[in-house]
Design an enzyme around this catalytic site. Structure first.
Site, PDB file in Angstrom:
ATOM      1  N   MET A  10      31.398  38.797  32.208  1.00  0.00           N
ATOM      2  CA  MET A  10      32.625  37.986  32.139  1.00  0.00           C
ATOM      3  C   MET A  10      33.438  38.109  33.430  1.00  0.00           C
ATOM      4  O   MET A  10      34.495  38.703  33.440  1.00  0.00           O
ATOM      5  CB  MET A  10      33.467  38.439  30.931  1.00  0.00           C
ATOM      6  CG  MET A  10      32.737  38.312  29.611  1.00  0.00           C
ATOM      7  SD  MET A  10      33.518  39.261  28.288  1.00  0.00           S
ATOM      8  CE  MET A  10      33.054  40.943  28.729  1.00  0.00           C
ATOM      9  N   GLN A  52      38.421  31.725  24.530  1.00  0.00           N
ATOM     10  CA  GLN A  52      39.675  31.992  25.242  1.00  0.00           C
ATOM     11  C   GLN A  52      40.550  30.747  25.294  1.00  0.00           C
ATOM     12  O   GLN A  52      41.724  30.767  24.905  1.00  0.00           O
ATOM     13  CB  GLN A  52      39.382  32.461  26.670  1.00  0.00           C
ATOM     14  CG  GLN A  52      38.794  33.842  26.800  1.00  0.00           C
ATOM     15  CD  GLN A  52      38.402  34.155  28.237  1.00  0.00           C
ATOM     16  OE1 GLN A  52      38.278  33.264  29.080  1.00  0.00           O
ATOM     17  NE2 GLN A  52      38.189  35.429  28.536  1.00  0.00           N
ATOM     18  N   THR A  83      36.324  43.282  32.518  1.00  0.00           N
ATOM     19  CA  THR A  83      37.159  42.088  32.625  1.00  0.00           C
ATOM     20  C   THR A  83      38.570  42.482  32.245  1.00  0.00           C
ATOM     21  O   THR A  83      38.763  43.323  31.364  1.00  0.00           O
ATOM     22  CB  THR A  83      36.663  40.964  31.699  1.00  0.00           C
ATOM     23  OG1 THR A  83      37.696  39.980  31.533  1.00  0.00           O
ATOM     24  CG2 THR A  83      36.285  41.487  30.330  1.00  0.00           C
ATOM     25  N   ASN A  84      39.560  41.885  32.906  1.00  0.00           N
ATOM     26  CA  ASN A  84      40.956  42.126  32.535  1.00  0.00           C
ATOM     27  C   ASN A  84      41.358  41.309  31.313  1.00  0.00           C
ATOM     28  O   ASN A  84      41.951  41.833  30.367  1.00  0.00           O
ATOM     29  CB  ASN A  84      41.888  41.762  33.706  1.00  0.00           C
ATOM     30  CG  ASN A  84      41.932  42.803  34.791  1.00  0.00           C
ATOM     31  OD1 ASN A  84      42.747  43.709  34.781  1.00  0.00           O
ATOM     32  ND2 ASN A  84      41.036  42.667  35.761  1.00  0.00           N
ATOM     33  N   THR A  85      41.043  40.013  31.337  1.00  0.00           N
ATOM     34  CA  THR A  85      41.551  39.099  30.305  1.00  0.00           C
ATOM     35  C   THR A  85      41.179  39.551  28.896  1.00  0.00           C
ATOM     36  O   THR A  85      42.008  39.527  27.985  1.00  0.00           O
ATOM     37  CB  THR A  85      41.028  37.671  30.546  1.00  0.00           C
ATOM     38  OG1 THR A  85      41.519  37.208  31.812  1.00  0.00           O
ATOM     39  CG2 THR A  85      41.479  36.726  29.453  1.00  0.00           C
ATOM     40  N   CYS A 196      42.363  40.514  37.826  1.00  0.00           N
ATOM     41  CA  CYS A 196      41.172  39.782  37.410  1.00  0.00           C
ATOM     42  C   CYS A 196      40.031  40.364  38.216  1.00  0.00           C
ATOM     43  O   CYS A 196      40.152  40.523  39.442  1.00  0.00           O
ATOM     44  CB  CYS A 196      41.329  38.293  37.671  1.00  0.00           C
ATOM     45  SG  CYS A 196      39.788  37.376  37.483  1.00  0.00           S
ATOM     46  N   THR A 197      38.937  40.676  37.566  1.00  0.00           N
ATOM     47  CA  THR A 197      37.879  41.420  38.255  1.00  0.00           C
ATOM     48  C   THR A 197      37.162  40.599  39.308  1.00  0.00           C
ATOM     49  O   THR A 197      36.414  41.160  40.108  1.00  0.00           O
ATOM     50  CB  THR A 197      36.867  41.978  37.230  1.00  0.00           C
ATOM     51  OG1 THR A 197      36.373  40.909  36.402  1.00  0.00           O
ATOM     52  CG2 THR A 197      37.522  43.046  36.365  1.00  0.00           C
ATOM     53  N   GLU A 198      37.380  39.275  39.338  1.00  0.00           N
ATOM     54  CA  GLU A 198      36.752  38.454  40.374  1.00  0.00           C
ATOM     55  C   GLU A 198      37.594  38.322  41.638  1.00  0.00           C
ATOM     56  O   GLU A 198      37.078  37.914  42.685  1.00  0.00           O
ATOM     57  CB  GLU A 198      36.458  37.038  39.855  1.00  0.00           C
ATOM     58  CG  GLU A 198      35.250  36.924  38.963  1.00  0.00           C
ATOM     59  CD  GLU A 198      35.539  37.298  37.525  1.00  0.00           C
ATOM     60  OE1 GLU A 198      34.596  37.637  36.794  1.00  0.00           O
ATOM     61  OE2 GLU A 198      36.724  37.278  37.135  1.00  0.00           O
TER      62      GLU A 198
END
Length: 230
Positions: A10, A52, A83-85, A196-198
Protein backbone atom coordinates in the site's frame (compact mmCIF):
# COMPACT_ATOMS: atom_id res chain seq x y z
CA UNK A 1 17.01 -11.56 16.33
CA UNK A 2 13.24 -11.19 16.41
CA UNK A 3 11.23 -11.60 13.22
CA UNK A 4 9.58 -8.48 11.80
CA UNK A 5 6.18 -8.90 10.18
CA UNK A 6 5.42 -6.36 7.45
CA UNK A 7 1.99 -5.62 5.99
CA UNK A 8 2.88 -4.21 2.60
CA UNK A 9 1.43 -3.46 -0.80
CA UNK A 10 0.00 0.00 0.00
CA UNK A 11 1.74 0.77 -2.27
CA UNK A 12 4.39 -1.84 -3.10
CA UNK A 13 6.63 1.06 -4.19
CA UNK A 14 7.07 2.15 -0.58
CA UNK A 15 6.95 -1.42 0.78
CA UNK A 16 10.11 -2.11 -1.23
CA UNK A 17 11.70 0.82 0.59
CA UNK A 18 10.85 -0.76 3.94
CA UNK A 19 12.57 -3.98 2.87
CA UNK A 20 15.66 -2.10 1.70
CA UNK A 21 15.90 0.20 4.72
CA UNK A 22 15.39 -2.54 7.33
CA UNK A 23 18.01 -4.79 5.77
CA UNK A 24 20.49 -1.94 5.33
CA UNK A 25 20.12 -0.95 8.97
CA UNK A 26 20.60 -4.52 10.20
CA UNK A 27 23.70 -4.84 8.00
CA UNK A 28 25.08 -1.55 9.35
CA UNK A 29 24.57 -2.67 12.95
CA UNK A 30 25.58 -6.35 12.73
CA UNK A 31 27.99 -6.66 9.81
CA UNK A 32 28.19 -6.77 6.01
CA UNK A 33 26.58 -10.17 5.48
CA UNK A 34 23.81 -9.79 8.05
CA UNK A 35 20.17 -9.19 7.10
CA UNK A 36 16.83 -8.98 8.83
CA UNK A 37 14.48 -11.84 9.65
CA UNK A 38 11.34 -10.70 7.86
CA UNK A 39 7.91 -11.89 6.90
CA UNK A 40 5.88 -9.74 4.49
CA UNK A 41 2.23 -10.11 3.63
CA UNK A 42 1.63 -7.86 0.65
CA UNK A 43 -2.02 -7.07 0.01
CA UNK A 44 -3.69 -6.09 -3.25
CA UNK A 45 -3.91 -2.29 -2.96
CA UNK A 46 -6.87 -1.99 -5.35
CA UNK A 47 -9.62 -3.13 -2.95
CA UNK A 48 -8.01 -1.18 -0.08
CA UNK A 49 -7.88 2.05 -2.12
CA UNK A 50 -11.49 1.60 -3.22
CA UNK A 51 -12.58 1.10 0.37
CA UNK A 52 -10.64 4.21 1.46
CA UNK A 53 -12.28 6.52 -1.04
CA UNK A 54 -15.72 5.01 -0.42
CA UNK A 55 -15.36 5.48 3.34
CA UNK A 56 -15.61 1.70 3.93
CA UNK A 57 -12.85 1.63 6.52
CA UNK A 58 -14.17 -1.48 8.25
CA UNK A 59 -13.87 -3.39 4.98
CA UNK A 60 -10.27 -2.25 4.60
CA UNK A 61 -9.62 -3.16 8.22
CA UNK A 62 -10.77 -6.74 7.60
CA UNK A 63 -8.13 -7.12 4.88
CA UNK A 64 -5.36 -5.86 7.15
CA UNK A 65 -6.51 -7.79 10.22
CA UNK A 66 -6.36 -10.96 8.12
CA UNK A 67 -2.83 -10.04 7.01
CA UNK A 68 -1.71 -9.36 10.59
CA UNK A 69 -3.11 -12.68 11.83
CA UNK A 70 -1.32 -14.52 9.03
CA UNK A 71 1.96 -12.85 9.99
CA UNK A 72 1.52 -13.81 13.64
CA UNK A 73 0.66 -17.38 12.67
CA UNK A 74 3.77 -17.46 10.47
CA UNK A 75 6.06 -16.59 13.37
CA UNK A 76 6.32 -12.77 13.31
CA UNK A 77 7.22 -11.17 16.63
CA UNK A 78 5.71 -7.79 15.74
CA UNK A 79 3.58 -6.19 13.03
CA UNK A 80 4.66 -3.15 11.02
CA UNK A 81 1.98 -1.62 8.80
CA UNK A 82 3.82 -0.11 5.83
CA UNK A 83 1.46 2.82 5.25
CA UNK A 84 0.40 5.91 7.19
CA UNK A 85 -3.20 6.18 5.98
CA UNK A 86 -4.27 2.72 7.09
CA UNK A 87 -3.14 3.47 10.63
CA UNK A 88 -6.70 4.78 10.84
CA UNK A 89 -7.56 1.15 11.68
CA UNK A 90 -4.47 0.49 13.83
CA UNK A 91 -6.59 -0.20 16.89
CA UNK A 92 -8.54 -2.92 15.10
CA UNK A 93 -5.32 -4.58 13.94
CA UNK A 94 -3.71 -4.50 17.38
CA UNK A 95 -6.86 -5.89 18.99
CA UNK A 96 -6.77 -8.87 16.63
CA UNK A 97 -3.23 -10.02 17.45
CA UNK A 98 -1.23 -10.82 20.57
CA UNK A 99 2.13 -9.50 19.32
CA UNK A 100 3.18 -5.83 19.39
CA UNK A 101 1.97 -3.43 16.70
CA UNK A 102 4.61 -0.77 16.04
CA UNK A 103 2.71 2.46 15.32
CA UNK A 104 4.19 4.69 12.61
CA UNK A 105 3.44 7.97 14.41
CA UNK A 106 5.51 7.15 17.49
CA UNK A 107 9.03 7.28 15.99
CA UNK A 108 8.07 10.32 13.89
CA UNK A 109 6.80 12.22 16.91
CA UNK A 110 9.81 11.19 18.97
CA UNK A 111 12.16 12.43 16.23
CA UNK A 112 10.39 15.79 16.14
CA UNK A 113 10.58 16.18 19.92
CA UNK A 114 14.26 15.21 19.96
CA UNK A 115 14.97 17.77 17.23
CA UNK A 116 13.18 20.48 19.19
CA UNK A 117 10.63 20.89 16.39
CA UNK A 118 7.44 21.17 18.42
CA UNK A 119 5.45 22.72 15.55
CA UNK A 120 5.43 20.42 12.53
CA UNK A 121 3.83 20.39 9.11
CA UNK A 122 2.14 17.14 8.11
CA UNK A 123 2.01 15.97 4.49
CA UNK A 124 0.12 12.85 3.48
CA UNK A 125 -3.06 11.66 1.86
CA UNK A 126 -6.17 13.76 2.39
CA UNK A 127 -7.31 11.13 4.90
CA UNK A 128 -4.13 11.58 6.97
CA UNK A 129 -4.09 15.37 6.74
CA UNK A 130 -7.79 15.94 7.38
CA UNK A 131 -8.69 13.21 9.87
CA UNK A 132 -7.38 12.92 13.42
CA UNK A 133 -6.01 9.37 13.67
CA UNK A 134 -2.37 10.44 13.10
CA UNK A 135 -2.59 14.08 14.20
CA UNK A 136 -4.00 13.24 17.62
CA UNK A 137 -1.25 10.72 18.31
CA UNK A 138 1.37 13.31 17.37
CA UNK A 139 -0.32 15.99 19.45
CA UNK A 140 -0.35 13.65 22.45
CA UNK A 141 3.45 13.85 22.30
CA UNK A 142 3.35 17.62 22.75
CA UNK A 143 3.45 18.61 19.08
CA UNK A 144 1.45 21.26 17.26
CA UNK A 145 0.47 19.85 13.86
CA UNK A 146 -0.14 22.07 10.83
CA UNK A 147 -1.63 20.80 7.56
CA UNK A 148 -1.69 22.52 4.16
CA UNK A 149 -4.60 24.63 2.98
CA UNK A 150 -7.47 22.93 1.14
CA UNK A 151 -6.21 23.37 -2.44
CA UNK A 152 -2.73 22.34 -1.39
CA UNK A 153 -4.10 19.21 0.30
CA UNK A 154 -5.89 18.25 -2.92
CA UNK A 155 -2.65 18.57 -4.89
CA UNK A 156 -0.62 16.60 -2.35
CA UNK A 157 -3.24 13.81 -2.30
CA UNK A 158 -3.53 13.65 -6.10
CA UNK A 159 0.22 13.34 -6.58
CA UNK A 160 0.41 10.48 -4.09
CA UNK A 161 -2.27 8.33 -5.73
CA UNK A 162 -1.83 9.30 -9.39
CA UNK A 163 1.96 9.41 -9.47
CA UNK A 164 3.95 8.17 -6.46
CA UNK A 165 1.93 5.00 -5.88
CA UNK A 166 2.61 3.98 -9.48
CA UNK A 167 6.29 4.91 -9.48
CA UNK A 168 6.04 8.25 -11.31
CA UNK A 169 8.51 10.89 -10.07
CA UNK A 170 7.87 14.34 -11.54
CA UNK A 171 9.95 17.49 -11.16
CA UNK A 172 6.76 19.55 -11.50
CA UNK A 173 5.19 17.66 -8.60
CA UNK A 174 8.34 18.12 -6.54
CA UNK A 175 8.02 21.88 -7.04
CA UNK A 176 4.39 21.75 -5.89
CA UNK A 177 5.45 19.98 -2.69
CA UNK A 178 8.24 22.52 -2.17
CA UNK A 179 5.70 25.34 -2.46
CA UNK A 180 3.47 23.61 0.10
CA UNK A 181 6.44 23.25 2.46
CA UNK A 182 7.26 26.93 2.04
CA UNK A 183 3.66 27.82 2.96
CA UNK A 184 3.86 25.65 6.07
CA UNK A 185 7.19 27.26 6.98
CA UNK A 186 5.63 30.71 6.76
CA UNK A 187 2.93 29.53 9.16
CA UNK A 188 5.56 28.51 11.69
CA UNK A 189 6.38 24.87 10.93
CA UNK A 190 9.85 23.92 12.17
CA UNK A 191 9.99 20.54 10.43
CA UNK A 192 7.89 18.52 7.98
CA UNK A 193 6.60 15.05 8.74
CA UNK A 194 6.37 13.05 5.52
CA UNK A 195 3.21 11.31 6.64
CA UNK A 196 2.87 9.11 3.59
CA UNK A 197 5.32 6.32 2.91
CA UNK A 198 5.64 7.26 -0.77
CA UNK A 199 6.57 10.94 -0.34
CA UNK A 200 10.21 10.17 0.38
CA UNK A 201 10.41 8.75 -3.15
CA UNK A 202 9.89 12.34 -4.36
CA UNK A 203 11.34 14.54 -1.63
CA UNK A 204 14.88 14.22 -0.28
CA UNK A 205 16.48 16.43 2.40
CA UNK A 206 18.15 18.60 -0.23
CA UNK A 207 14.73 19.50 -1.66
CA UNK A 208 13.49 21.21 1.51
CA UNK A 209 14.58 24.22 3.52
CA UNK A 210 12.97 22.58 6.57
CA UNK A 211 14.08 19.28 8.11
CA UNK A 212 12.15 16.31 6.72
CA UNK A 213 11.04 13.58 9.10
CA UNK A 214 10.51 10.56 6.88
CA UNK A 215 8.00 8.18 8.45
CA UNK A 216 9.17 5.32 6.23
CA UNK A 217 12.76 5.53 7.42
CA UNK A 218 11.84 6.22 11.04
CA UNK A 219 9.35 3.33 11.11
CA UNK A 220 11.99 1.02 9.65
CA UNK A 221 14.42 2.13 12.37
CA UNK A 222 11.84 1.35 15.04
CA UNK A 223 11.32 -2.11 13.55
CA UNK A 224 15.07 -2.81 13.58
CA UNK A 225 15.37 -1.56 17.16
CA UNK A 226 12.62 -3.98 18.17
CA UNK A 227 14.16 -6.86 16.27
CA UNK A 228 17.61 -6.38 17.80
CA UNK A 229 16.54 -5.50 21.36
CA UNK A 230 18.14 -7.76 23.95
Amino acid sequence: MRTIGLIGGMSWESSAEYYRLINQQVRDRLGPLRSAKLLMYSVDFGPVEQAQHAGRWDDAALILVDAARRLEAGGADCVVLCTNTMHKVAGQIQAAISIPFLHIADPAGQAAVEAGALKVGLLGTAFTMEQDFLKERLMSMGLTVLVPEAEERQAVHRIIYDELCVGVISEDSRRIYQQVIESLSQRGAQAIILGCTEISLLLKPEHSALPLLDTTELHAQAAVAFALAQ
